[in-house]
Design an enzyme around this catalytic site. Structure first.
Site, PDB file in Angstrom:
ATOM      1  N   GLU A  38       0.799  -1.174  -0.107  1.00 50.62           N
ATOM      2  CA  GLU A  38      -0.112  -0.077   0.033  1.00 50.62           C
ATOM      3  C   GLU A  38       0.914   1.196   0.064  1.00 50.62           C
ATOM      4  OE1 GLU A  38      -2.498  -0.616   3.523  1.00 50.62           O
ATOM      5  OE2 GLU A  38      -3.337  -2.372   2.676  1.00 50.62           O
ATOM      6  N   GLU A  52      -4.285  -9.787   2.736  1.00 47.16           N
ATOM      7  CA  GLU A  52      -5.190  -9.293   3.702  1.00 47.16           C
ATOM      8  C   GLU A  52      -6.423 -10.298   3.663  1.00 47.16           C
ATOM      9  OE1 GLU A  52      -2.768  -5.563   3.269  1.00 47.16           O
ATOM     10  OE2 GLU A  52      -3.405  -7.161   2.314  1.00 47.16           O
TER      11      GLU A  52
END
Length: 256
Positions: free
Chosen positions: A121, A141
């Site tokens: 990210e 995730e």
């Protein structure tokens, strides 16, 4: 803060050269720069301080050692007892995103080794992400009962299209630097030995440009290209808080 050349945080190094280029380095190499709370807070502070430093005109963001950032530090993960605790952690992560993406200074990523989860990210949050040829990135995730942050639910579809973003975020496939360049996630791919020199040269080019127009271009491009950025951050926060509170998440993180 104003006109401070070098700062050492607990887990991050921040140095500025004579060209106005500040290099922010994740400095937990023994754990592949995995994200514990100290690192998350230090990244936010380092970027906020860099944005406030009058002499800093461009920023290079990289990781010490063999990885850029290996995602959540499962060895230091503590299951939050309350929603307030979980939300505090997620908002700390999003604070770093705000400082990287919405701060006025242009950010050049020098992505080395693994960029996993939150580390991936942060790489995507950079304005000009340069990847070493051996670098790899993926999002684990969903497999960990978690959710992404860093506004990537808005950024990634804007970069690669909705269908590819759905694949990348759901299945946790691992992508090499060359494929990420083809997808538009990596701006450039260079040989590992050339990574820092290329990043520094790019940052110096940015530092030599008029700061008013460079900052305006960053601000307007982000607002125009990703108009739902703030909404994505809010939705991601709620989804990630829910994931952190589920005991299944702690079990999966411990086994990862």
């Amino acid at each position: 803060m104003s006109d401070t050349r070098d700062i050492t945080y607990a887990t991050v190094l921040s140095t500025r050269d004579d060209h106005g280029v500040r290099t922010i380095t994740l400095n937990r190499p023994e754990s592949l720069n995995a994200m514990n709370r100290a690192l998350i807070d230090d990244v936010a502070r380092a970027f906020e301080d860099a944005n406030a430093d009058r002499a800093t005109r461009a920023i290079v963001f990289t990781g010490a050692g063999k990885a850029f950032c290996a995602g959540d530090d499962r060895c230091e993960h503590v299951h939050p007892e309350t929603e307030e605790d979980a939300r505090d952690l997620v908002l700390a992560i999003q604070r770093a995103t705000h400082a990287i993406m919405l701060g006025p200074k242009p950010v050049v990523g020098a992505i080395n080794g693994w960029a996993v989860g939150g580390g991936f990210e942060w790489a995507i949050n950079c304005d000009f992400p340069i990847w070493a040829r051996s670098a790899r990135g993926f999002f684990p995730e969903v497999s960990l009962n978690l959710f992404v942050t860093g506004a990537v639910t808005a950024l990634l579809p804007a970069l690669v299209g909705l269908m590819k973003a759905r694949e990348m975020l759901t299945f946790g496939e691992r992508y090499d630097a060359e494929e990420l360049a083809r997808l538009g996630v990596a701006w450039k791919v260079v040989d590992d030995a050339d990574l820092m020199a290329t990043a520094q040269d790019t940052a110096r080019r940015l530092a030599d440009l008029p700061p008013l127009s460079v900052r305006a271009m960053k601000r307007v491009l982000n607002a125009a290209a990703v108009p739902d950025l703030h909404r994505a951050l809010a939705l991601e926060t709620d989804a990630t808080v829910t994931g952190f509170l589920d005991p299944e998440t702690t079990r999966r993180l411990s086994a990862f």
